[in-house]
Design a protein around this motif. Sequence first.
Motif, PDB file in Angstrom:
ATOM      1  N   PHE A 186       0.950  -1.091  -0.035  1.00 46.13           N
ATOM      2  CA  PHE A 186       0.096  -0.094  -0.012  1.00 46.13           C
ATOM      3  C   PHE A 186       0.691   1.269  -0.013  1.00 46.13           C
ATOM      4  O   PHE A 186       0.749   2.383  -0.743  1.00 46.13           O
ATOM      5  N   GLY A 187       1.739   1.307   0.694  1.00 43.94           N
ATOM      6  CA  GLY A 187       2.610   2.392   0.999  1.00 43.94           C
ATOM      7  C   GLY A 187       3.587   2.800  -0.246  1.00 43.94           C
ATOM      8  O   GLY A 187       3.494   4.061  -0.597  1.00 43.94           O
ATOM      9  N   ALA A 188       4.289   2.137  -0.651  1.00 39.87           N
ATOM     10  CA  ALA A 188       5.308   2.094  -1.607  1.00 39.87           C
ATOM     11  C   ALA A 188       4.884   2.014  -3.149  1.00 39.87           C
ATOM     12  O   ALA A 188       5.022   2.834  -3.888  1.00 39.87           O
ATOM     13  N   VAL A 189       4.200   1.027  -3.534  1.00 44.27           N
ATOM     14  CA  VAL A 189       3.920   0.441  -4.938  1.00 44.27           C
ATOM     15  C   VAL A 189       2.703   1.166  -5.369  1.00 44.27           C
ATOM     16  O   VAL A 189       2.696   1.815  -6.278  1.00 44.27           O
ATOM     17  N   ILE A 190       1.428   1.035  -4.835  1.00 44.63           N
ATOM     18  CA  ILE A 190       0.349   1.161  -5.387  1.00 44.63           C
ATOM     19  C   ILE A 190       0.005   2.788  -5.042  1.00 44.63           C
ATOM     20  O   ILE A 190      -0.159   3.677  -5.904  1.00 44.63           O
ATOM     21  N   VAL A 191       0.189   3.191  -3.693  1.00 47.71           N
ATOM     22  CA  VAL A 191      -0.363   4.519  -3.371  1.00 47.71           C
ATOM     23  C   VAL A 191       0.910   5.465  -3.671  1.00 47.71           C
ATOM     24  O   VAL A 191       0.603   6.553  -4.308  1.00 47.71           O
ATOM     25  N   GLY A 192       2.186   5.052  -3.620  1.00 50.62           N
ATOM     26  CA  GLY A 192       3.213   5.768  -4.099  1.00 50.62           C
ATOM     27  C   GLY A 192       3.242   6.356  -5.446  1.00 50.62           C
ATOM     28  O   GLY A 192       3.184   7.498  -6.072  1.00 50.62           O
ATOM     29  N   GLY A 193       2.884   5.453  -6.590  1.00 48.95           N
ATOM     30  CA  GLY A 193       2.472   5.829  -7.831  1.00 48.95           C
ATOM     31  C   GLY A 193       1.402   6.892  -8.154  1.00 48.95           C
ATOM     32  O   GLY A 193       1.619   7.758  -8.941  1.00 48.95           O
ATOM     33  N   LEU A 194       0.291   6.655  -7.287  1.00 50.23           N
ATOM     34  CA  LEU A 194      -0.781   7.367  -7.306  1.00 50.23           C
ATOM     35  C   LEU A 194      -0.445   8.898  -6.827  1.00 50.23           C
ATOM     36  O   LEU A 194      -1.080   9.779  -7.373  1.00 50.23           O
ATOM     37  N   ARG A 220      -4.534  18.760  -6.179  1.00 51.69           N
ATOM     38  CA  ARG A 220      -4.160  18.702  -4.763  1.00 51.69           C
ATOM     39  C   ARG A 220      -5.393  17.770  -3.967  1.00 51.69           C
ATOM     40  O   ARG A 220      -4.711  17.002  -3.234  1.00 51.69           O
ATOM     41  N   THR A 221      -6.640  17.729  -4.568  1.00 53.91           N
ATOM     42  CA  THR A 221      -7.426  16.591  -3.752  1.00 53.91           C
ATOM     43  C   THR A 221      -7.257  15.261  -3.955  1.00 53.91           C
ATOM     44  O   THR A 221      -7.217  14.493  -2.940  1.00 53.91           O
ATOM     45  N   GLY A 222      -6.778  15.106  -5.260  1.00 56.00           N
ATOM     46  CA  GLY A 222      -6.119  13.482  -5.521  1.00 56.00           C
ATOM     47  C   GLY A 222      -5.024  13.129  -4.573  1.00 56.00           C
ATOM     48  O   GLY A 222      -4.736  11.961  -4.212  1.00 56.00           O
ATOM     49  N   PHE A 223      -4.179  14.049  -4.397  1.00 62.45           N
ATOM     50  CA  PHE A 223      -3.024  13.775  -3.741  1.00 62.45           C
ATOM     51  C   PHE A 223      -3.295  13.529  -2.389  1.00 62.45           C
ATOM     52  O   PHE A 223      -2.841  12.532  -1.520  1.00 62.45           O
ATOM     53  N   LEU A 224      -4.232  14.380  -1.628  1.00 58.53           N
ATOM     54  CA  LEU A 224      -4.633  14.395  -0.110  1.00 58.53           C
ATOM     55  C   LEU A 224      -5.461  13.011   0.060  1.00 58.53           C
ATOM     56  O   LEU A 224      -5.166  12.201   0.905  1.00 58.53           O
ATOM     57  N   PHE A 225      -6.339  12.557  -1.060  1.00 60.40           N
ATOM     58  CA  PHE A 225      -6.788  11.381  -0.887  1.00 60.40           C
ATOM     59  C   PHE A 225      -5.801  10.154  -1.038  1.00 60.40           C
ATOM     60  O   PHE A 225      -5.990   8.984  -0.239  1.00 60.40           O
ATOM     61  N   ALA A 226      -4.836  10.047  -1.803  1.00 62.16           N
ATOM     62  CA  ALA A 226      -3.771   9.241  -2.126  1.00 62.16           C
ATOM     63  C   ALA A 226      -2.843   9.011  -0.841  1.00 62.16           C
ATOM     64  O   ALA A 226      -2.685   8.097   0.029  1.00 62.16           O
ATOM     65  N   LEU A 227      -2.591  10.378  -0.038  1.00 59.72           N
ATOM     66  CA  LEU A 227      -1.632  10.196   1.443  1.00 59.72           C
ATOM     67  C   LEU A 227      -2.629   9.726   2.438  1.00 59.72           C
ATOM     68  O   LEU A 227      -2.149   9.095   3.083  1.00 59.72           O
ATOM     69  N   GLY A 228      -3.928   9.940   2.368  1.00 60.10           N
ATOM     70  CA  GLY A 228      -4.855   9.263   3.262  1.00 60.10           C
ATOM     71  C   GLY A 228      -4.914   7.934   3.240  1.00 60.10           C
ATOM     72  O   GLY A 228      -4.962   7.148   4.262  1.00 60.10           O
ATOM     73  N   SER A 229      -4.889   7.401   1.872  1.00 61.57           N
ATOM     74  CA  SER A 229      -5.069   6.018   1.478  1.00 61.57           C
ATOM     75  C   SER A 229      -3.618   5.347   2.020  1.00 61.57           C
ATOM     76  O   SER A 229      -3.524   4.210   2.613  1.00 61.57           O
ATOM     77  N   ALA A 230      -2.453   5.823   1.742  1.00 63.77           N
ATOM     78  CA  ALA A 230      -1.333   5.486   2.224  1.00 63.77           C
ATOM     79  C   ALA A 230      -1.190   5.408   3.785  1.00 63.77           C
ATOM     80  O   ALA A 230      -0.597   4.376   4.247  1.00 63.77           O
ATOM     81  N   THR A 231      -1.762   6.209   4.465  1.00 66.78           N
ATOM     82  CA  THR A 231      -1.571   6.364   5.800  1.00 66.78           C
ATOM     83  C   THR A 231      -2.559   5.215   6.390  1.00 66.78           C
ATOM     84  O   THR A 231      -2.242   4.422   7.468  1.00 66.78           O
ATOM     85  N   ALA A 232      -3.620   5.069   5.910  1.00 71.94           N
ATOM     86  CA  ALA A 232      -4.557   4.036   6.323  1.00 71.94           C
ATOM     87  C   ALA A 232      -3.981   2.684   6.139  1.00 71.94           C
ATOM     88  O   ALA A 232      -4.198   1.716   6.995  1.00 71.94           O
ATOM     89  N   GLY A 233      -3.283   2.632   5.022  1.00 77.19           N
ATOM     90  CA  GLY A 233      -2.916   1.109   4.720  1.00 77.19           C
ATOM     91  C   GLY A 233      -1.656   0.954   5.583  1.00 77.19           C
ATOM     92  O   GLY A 233      -1.495  -0.386   6.094  1.00 77.19           O
ATOM     93  N   ALA A 245     -10.890   7.027  -4.490  1.00 70.17           N
ATOM     94  CA  ALA A 245     -11.465   8.688  -4.587  1.00 70.17           C
ATOM     95  C   ALA A 245     -10.510   9.434  -5.217  1.00 70.17           C
ATOM     96  O   ALA A 245     -10.554  10.313  -5.886  1.00 70.17           O
ATOM     97  N   SER A 246      -8.933   9.036  -4.958  1.00 71.80           N
ATOM     98  CA  SER A 246      -8.087   9.892  -5.430  1.00 71.80           C
ATOM     99  C   SER A 246      -7.919   9.687  -7.000  1.00 71.80           C
ATOM    100  O   SER A 246      -7.557  10.353  -7.660  1.00 71.80           O
ATOM    101  N   THR A 247      -8.134   8.310  -7.499  1.00 74.81           N
ATOM    102  CA  THR A 247      -7.952   7.995  -8.919  1.00 74.81           C
ATOM    103  C   THR A 247      -9.345   8.638  -9.718  1.00 74.81           C
ATOM    104  O   THR A 247      -9.207   9.421 -10.698  1.00 74.81           O
ATOM    105  N   LEU A 248     -10.442   8.645  -8.913  1.00 76.35           N
ATOM    106  CA  LEU A 248     -11.568   9.450  -9.427  1.00 76.35           C
ATOM    107  C   LEU A 248     -11.231  11.222  -9.696  1.00 76.35           C
ATOM    108  O   LEU A 248     -11.704  11.635 -10.783  1.00 76.35           O
ATOM    109  N   ALA A 249     -10.644  11.599  -8.750  1.00 77.59           N
ATOM    110  CA  ALA A 249     -10.403  12.861  -8.615  1.00 77.59           C
ATOM    111  C   ALA A 249      -9.324  13.099  -9.683  1.00 77.59           C
ATOM    112  O   ALA A 249      -9.299  14.424 -10.122  1.00 77.59           O
TER     113      ALA A 249
END
Length: 82
Positions: free
Chosen positions: A16-24, A34-47, A75-79
């Motif tokens: 979650f942290g390095a491969v998937i969400v890092g690329g996103l 910015r919105t997509g980045f914050l969603f991706a950051l939240g996803s990485a943190t939750a993972g 949500a990050s991908t959709l943003a």
Amino acid sequence: MEDNYEKYAIAVIIVFGAVIVGGLMGATIGFGNRTGFLFALGSATAGWIAGHAMLFDRPRIYGVLIAVATLMAIASTLALVS
């Protein structure tokens, strides 16, 4: 099934942290979304926290955090594409 949770916890943190969400996160920074980045950051943190929940043998917390991470990545991908 193997009873060694440390391996699985480390795998979740890495995937979650390095491969998937890092690329996103990189894609959203590249496009200036910015919105997509914050969603991706939240996803990485939750993972990342989900890996620790598995390490401490908290399966319900792990499941909830993985669901949150997945929804935030979507949500990050959709943003990013909208």
